[in-house]
Enzyme design. Sequence first.
Site, PDB file in Angstrom:
ATOM      1  N   ASP A   1      44.629  79.022  47.131  1.00 38.65           N
ATOM      2  CA  ASP A   1      45.723  79.004  46.168  1.00 38.65           C
ATOM      3  C   ASP A   1      45.107  79.155  44.780  1.00 38.65           C
ATOM      4  O   ASP A   1      44.194  78.400  44.428  1.00 38.65           O
ATOM      5  CB  ASP A   1      46.472  77.667  46.275  1.00 38.65           C
TER       6      ASP A   1
ATOM      7  N   HIS B   1      55.665  74.282  51.555  1.00 34.95           N
ATOM      8  CA  HIS B   1      55.573  72.922  51.028  1.00 34.95           C
ATOM      9  C   HIS B   1      56.564  72.643  49.905  1.00 34.95           C
ATOM     10  O   HIS B   1      56.581  71.539  49.367  1.00 34.95           O
ATOM     11  CB  HIS B   1      54.146  72.703  50.523  1.00 34.95           C
ATOM     12  N   ASP B   2      57.354  73.644  49.504  1.00 32.98           N
ATOM     13  CA  ASP B   2      58.284  73.469  48.391  1.00 32.98           C
ATOM     14  C   ASP B   2      59.744  73.358  48.821  1.00 32.98           C
ATOM     15  O   ASP B   2      60.631  73.298  47.958  1.00 32.98           O
ATOM     16  CB  ASP B   2      58.161  74.655  47.414  1.00 32.98           C
TER      17      ASP B   2
ATOM     18  N   ASP C   1      42.159  65.976  55.491  1.00 31.79           N
ATOM     19  CA  ASP C   1      40.911  66.482  54.905  1.00 31.79           C
ATOM     20  C   ASP C   1      40.415  67.704  55.672  1.00 31.79           C
ATOM     21  O   ASP C   1      40.979  68.099  56.698  1.00 31.79           O
ATOM     22  CB  ASP C   1      39.848  65.377  54.850  1.00 31.79           C
TER      23      ASP C   1
ATOM     24  N   GLU D   1      53.514  84.444  43.915  1.00 34.48           N
ATOM     25  CA  GLU D   1      54.693  83.586  43.899  1.00 34.48           C
ATOM     26  C   GLU D   1      55.449  83.868  42.610  1.00 34.48           C
ATOM     27  O   GLU D   1      54.888  83.742  41.517  1.00 34.48           O
ATOM     28  CB  GLU D   1      54.313  82.102  43.966  1.00 34.48           C
TER      29      GLU D   1
ATOM     30  N   ASP E   1      43.782  63.963  59.193  1.00 40.73           N
ATOM     31  CA  ASP E   1      42.782  63.116  58.549  1.00 40.73           C
ATOM     32  C   ASP E   1      41.661  62.830  59.540  1.00 40.73           C
ATOM     33  O   ASP E   1      41.900  62.238  60.595  1.00 40.73           O
ATOM     34  CB  ASP E   1      43.461  61.810  58.101  1.00 40.73           C
TER      35      ASP E   1
ATOM     36  N   ASP F   1      49.900  81.193  42.396  1.00 39.09           N
ATOM     37  CA  ASP F   1      50.949  80.246  42.058  1.00 39.09           C
ATOM     38  C   ASP F   1      51.721  80.656  40.798  1.00 39.09           C
ATOM     39  O   ASP F   1      51.103  80.992  39.781  1.00 39.09           O
ATOM     40  CB  ASP F   1      50.269  78.885  41.821  1.00 39.09           C
TER      41      ASP F   1
ATOM     42  N   ASP G   1      40.853  57.722  56.064  1.00 40.83           N
ATOM     43  CA  ASP G   1      41.291  57.125  54.787  1.00 40.83           C
ATOM     44  C   ASP G   1      42.789  57.351  54.536  1.00 40.83           C
ATOM     45  O   ASP G   1      43.297  57.020  53.468  1.00 40.83           O
ATOM     46  CB  ASP G   1      40.458  57.669  53.611  1.00 40.83           C
TER      47      ASP G   1
HETATM   48  C1  GLC Z   1      54.450  76.393  42.729  1.00 41.70           C
HETATM   49  C2  GLC Z   1      53.944  75.551  43.868  1.00 41.70           C
HETATM   50  C3  GLC Z   1      54.489  74.170  43.718  1.00 41.70           C
HETATM   51  C4  GLC Z   1      53.961  73.605  42.424  1.00 41.70           C
HETATM   52  C5  GLC Z   1      54.311  74.493  41.245  1.00 41.70           C
HETATM   53  C6  GLC Z   1      53.497  74.143  40.042  1.00 41.70           C
HETATM   54  O1  GLC Z   1      55.804  76.581  42.773  1.00 41.70           O
HETATM   55  O2  GLC Z   1      54.275  76.139  45.090  1.00 41.70           O
HETATM   56  O3  GLC Z   1      54.157  73.348  44.796  1.00 41.70           O
HETATM   57  O4  GLC Z   1      54.486  72.324  42.221  1.00 41.70           O
HETATM   58  O5  GLC Z   1      54.043  75.846  41.515  1.00 41.70           O
HETATM   59  O6  GLC Z   1      52.161  74.487  40.242  1.00 41.70           O
END
Ligand code: GLC
Length: 566
Positions: free
Chosen positions: A107, A334-335, A38, A262, A30, A208, A34
């Site tokens: 993404d 991140h998942d 960012d 993905e 950041d 995605d 805030d």
């Molecule tokens: C993908 C993303 C995930 C998101 C999901 C819906 O799996 O990696 O973070 O919540 O799609 O968009």
Amino acid sequence: MSGGKGKDMEKTFWYKDAVIYQIWPRSFKDADGDGVGDLMGVYEKLDYLKSLHVDAIWFSPLYPSPNADFGYDVADYMDISAEYGGMAAFKKVLDGAHERGIRVIMDLVVNHTSDEHPWFQASRRGEEPYKDYYIWRKPKKDGTLPNNWDSMFEGKAWQYDEVRKAYYLHIFAIKQPDLNMDNPRVRAEVKKILRFWLDMGVDGFREDVITYISKPKGLPDAPFYMPMARGIFQYNNGPHLHEYLNEFRTVLDDYDCVTIGEAPLITTKRALDFIGGKHPELDMMIPFQCMEGDCFLQDYSHHPFCLVKLKTIWQHWQKALRGKGWNLLYIENHDHPRVISRYGSEKYNTESGKALAASYLFQEGTPIVYQGQEIGMTNIYPETIDGYEDVQTINQYYHFATHKSEKKRMQRIYWGSRDSARTPVQWSDAPNAGFTTGTPWFAVNENYPQINVAAQENDPDSLLNFYREALRLRHELPVVRYGTFRQYYPLSNKLFVYERRAKRERLLVICSYSVNPVKFKAPRGYDLQKGQLLLQSHTDYIENNGFVTQPYETRVYLFRDEEKKE
Ligand code: GLC
């Protein structure tokens, strides 16, 4: 940057030599105080990324979003969220990255939008041309839902809309209505979005849940139950998926860009349908299976970590794609919860972090490093569900084991929550880990005084410097790029030993996944004394052409075979 665009563009396959770093922007850095990460925060850290030998950044969504799913609910595909600094900040980062030879991957989230996207707002009012942008259905004659599919994030997959007086499909959160990709206008929008970013100079897309975009005709009921994923075998890999991807490819082909797909439930065979052949639809697929070392399909369906299972998966992807498609390598994003907390040891954080790094970074393919992975960030363990922010985590809590004790329910959340990977990056031992001068939007892991970038910068034996060296070596050694893969001791549940071999170079990677001493003996044809020890976590001692491992000991040797005399 090299590459280019236009009809005569030659694809350079730059991604095959690249290391990608994933930024989940909200928690990276950041700059304006805030409490939310960012783009100016990213800008400040571009030299840090360069020092890690990163060649490309993949940004999780940066678009304006109400953040029901932290950016994966897009409200405008052609802008950058004001929270992240808007378009001006993005262009600054894009230029700053390119000046340093770092590419930028966006993404692309086009299975669904946010319900606050103007398309959805117009669609629910029945306005043309947006009326059929989404998947609207009336209830069945008996008043029940249009089908029996479940949402992955919130209850059933159908939400009744009072304005349209119909149900809309949402495979994810209620605020993430699925787009109707069968509508040619929607596909034209996707192509417009691709061109918009590529013309700006972006270098590719991570797509995605791209295998969900084509829904089957008639949206048939799922014949069996699967927790929070009933329907997945109906909507995953739908009938027109390849056709649509080929249509998008007509745009992508005009640019020297990369595409990463993905695809939940992906297998190697299926991956090659997308990335194999002469004119593949996508360049790489995310190999979800490597997250199944301690679970079955989904992180929360936990079983104890099994190294042999993980090694078998790794080997399978290495062998099955060799010469046919290009591998993508990852152990965190991140998942998923943090990998040291899953496959390694929080107690032996640095050591197990090194074993995990060497296990995947020297395989064939393009590695992704997820923010914070390089310093060994670990999971969080809030006492109650109130300590979490993620819609999926909260759904799992209310869905699972409701008859069981609170302790058991929380245990499942610790195994499965994506929020563990979403805590702010730990930059230093300053308040809030140096992530923000304000109040962080989400909990900072309390181990930040010990685990942080600044401390590791100054320590030659840190995990950070191990990553740095490993990534430097990847770029330097052709054998990592071209070599064949061979595993030794595949049935050992303590050691992962693999070889990469090209021409006269051989790389031998030895990683222990045990705190206990394990006797390692060099495989036939290897004389450790003759090898060059490129990377090590502990000592370089050798005894009887082997050694007894220290906890999570890791070594990477290079062997140059002498030229045979004629
Ligand atoms: C993908 C993303 C995930 C998101 C999901 C819906 O799996 O990696 O973070 O919540 O799609 O968009």
